[in-house]
Design a protein around this motif. Structure first.
Motif, PDB file in Angstrom:
ATOM      1  N   UNK A 126       0.813  -1.216   0.000  1.00 38.06           N
ATOM      2  CA  UNK A 126       0.000   0.000   0.000  1.00 38.06           C
ATOM      3  C   UNK A 126       0.845   1.265   0.000  1.00 38.06           C
ATOM      4  N   UNK A 127       2.126   1.173  -0.325  1.00 40.96           N
ATOM      5  CA  UNK A 127       2.977   2.367  -0.396  1.00 40.96           C
ATOM      6  C   UNK A 127       2.435   3.319  -1.453  1.00 40.96           C
ATOM      7  N   UNK A 128       2.310   4.576  -1.091  1.00 37.52           N
ATOM      8  CA  UNK A 128       1.892   5.633  -2.015  1.00 37.52           C
ATOM      9  C   UNK A 128       0.463   5.469  -2.530  1.00 37.52           C
ATOM     10  N   UNK A 129      -0.328   4.626  -1.881  1.00 39.20           N
ATOM     11  CA  UNK A 129      -1.727   4.455  -2.276  1.00 39.20           C
ATOM     12  C   UNK A 129      -2.576   5.447  -1.475  1.00 39.20           C
ATOM     13  N   UNK A 130      -3.260   6.328  -2.191  1.00 33.97           N
ATOM     14  CA  UNK A 130      -4.063   7.348  -1.531  1.00 33.97           C
ATOM     15  C   UNK A 130      -5.387   6.808  -1.021  1.00 33.97           C
ATOM     16  N   UNK A 133      -7.854   3.710  -2.350  1.00 30.33           N
ATOM     17  CA  UNK A 133      -8.268   2.634  -1.456  1.00 30.33           C
ATOM     18  C   UNK A 133      -9.786   2.492  -1.444  1.00 30.33           C
ATOM     19  N   UNK A 134     -10.489   3.610  -1.473  1.00 29.99           N
ATOM     20  CA  UNK A 134     -11.946   3.576  -1.522  1.00 29.99           C
ATOM     21  C   UNK A 134     -12.435   2.940  -2.823  1.00 29.99           C
ATOM     22  N   UNK A 135     -11.772   3.296  -3.937  1.00 34.89           N
ATOM     23  CA  UNK A 135     -12.148   2.716  -5.235  1.00 34.89           C
ATOM     24  C   UNK A 135     -11.912   1.213  -5.255  1.00 34.89           C
ATOM     25  N   UNK A 136     -10.798   0.779  -4.659  1.00 32.99           N
ATOM     26  CA  UNK A 136     -10.493  -0.652  -4.607  1.00 32.99           C
ATOM     27  C   UNK A 136     -11.543  -1.390  -3.777  1.00 32.99           C
ATOM     28  N   UNK A 196       3.931   4.946 -12.017  1.00 33.15           N
ATOM     29  CA  UNK A 196       2.618   4.334 -11.701  1.00 33.15           C
ATOM     30  C   UNK A 196       2.486   4.059 -10.223  1.00 33.15           C
ATOM     31  N   UNK A 197       1.316   4.324  -9.656  1.00 27.35           N
ATOM     32  CA  UNK A 197       1.088   4.133  -8.236  1.00 27.35           C
ATOM     33  C   UNK A 197      -0.148   3.258  -8.053  1.00 27.35           C
ATOM     34  N   UNK A 198       0.002   2.163  -7.297  1.00 28.28           N
ATOM     35  CA  UNK A 198      -1.128   1.272  -7.079  1.00 28.28           C
ATOM     36  C   UNK A 198      -0.813   0.236  -6.020  1.00 28.28           C
TER      37      UNK A 198
END
Length: 291
Positions: A33-37, A41-44, A159-161
């Motif tokens: 979850x590094x750099x995951x806003x 997280x809500x979208x996931x 890319x961030x995910x």
């Protein structure tokens, strides 16, 4: 007005929730979850809603909950997860197909500006070149600790995910790359393994399911060789002996058959030769329909 819970109450509630998930689910994705806003997280969570649950929390708390759960229930199947709880990770409990869940999570990767201290999830190469920017517009290079001259180029996005660190299913933990394997890949690897087993079994003269058919064939060849060299015989060996006594049969058999078929075909061509006529679309192969 909502009553604010104490830290102890929050830990008890978290432990209860995690234990309930461990009771209900047997498959878990360990996601970085590094750099995951928070929006990502809500979208996931929204994308996985239905058969999956995303659980975030401190690694020490998760380890303690898993340890206590194992002591209370005697179920130590989740113990391997503790080795993967390193860094900023989250747990995705699911009842669905692990590959499909992984693909769903990957949909929410987004581009993000590079910042000092961030570790890019992929290798970043900054080749020399002209940025096309005015010298007054290159201050972000200094922020990133990238030295610049009159000429310079920088790719300032990555890319961030929520990438996956590991996958848990009914006890074993394996690399997420395993989810990329197709049925064709599995069949190919299985066939290669069977070939190795058969070769090893034949070399050691040790019967296995993969080697037995080859052993029967090789045994039959040996029996046939003995029959040819001795007076012992049986129906199939008699045919081989007959050919060996008269090798010319190997040469005569094929041409005679070809000659017979040619002779019988010639009159048929003479009988069926039609009168020359104007060619139709069907005769030229342009018909759109078959008879």
């Amino acid at each position: 007005m909502a009553i604010k819970r104490t830290k102890a109450e929050k830990k008890i509630a978290y432990d209860k929730k995690l234990c309930a998930l461990l009771d209900e689910y047997t498959k878990v994705l360990i996601a970085l979850a590094d750099n995951v806003g928070s929006k990502q997280l809500q979208d996931i969570r929204r994308g996985l809603r239905g058969d999956s649950v995303v659980l975030m929390g401190k690694n020490t708390l998760i380890r303690r909950c898993i340890k206590v759960y194992a002591e209370k229930t005697g179920n130590k199947a989740f113990d391997p997860l503790m080795d993967l709880l390193v860094g900023n990770v989250g747990l995705i409990f699911t009842k669905g197909d692990l590959k499909e869940v992984r693909e769903e999570v990957a949909k929410y990767k987004v581009g993000a500006p590079a910042r000092v201290g961030l570790v890019a999830p992929v290798d970043v190469v900054v080749p020399p070149g002209n940025t096309g920017l005015d010298p007054s517009q290159t201050s972000f290079f200094q922020v990133l600790n990238i030295p610049t001259k009159i000429k310079g180029y920088c790719g300032n996005h990555h890319p961030r995910g929520a990438d996956q660190e590991g996958v848990y299913e009914d006890g074993p933990v394996f690399s997420p790359e395993v989810l990329d394997l197709t049925e064709e890949d599995l069949v190919e690897k299985f066939a290669a393994g069977v070939s190795v087993v058969a070769s090893l079994s034949l070399a050691l003269s040790y019967p296995t399911l993969a080697a037995v058919p080859h052993m029967f064939i090789n045994g039959y060849k040996n029996v046939l060789a003995v029959a040819v060299e001795t007076d012992y015989s049986y129906p199939h060996a008699d045919k081989i002996k007959e050919y060996l006594k008269d090798p010319s049969k190997f040469v005569v058999a094929a041409p005679v058959a070809a000659a017979d078929s040619g002779a019988s075909a010639a009159p048929k061509e003479e009988e069926e030769a039609p009168e020359p006529a104007e060619e139709s679309d069907d005769e030229m192969g342009f018909s759109l329909f078959d008879d």
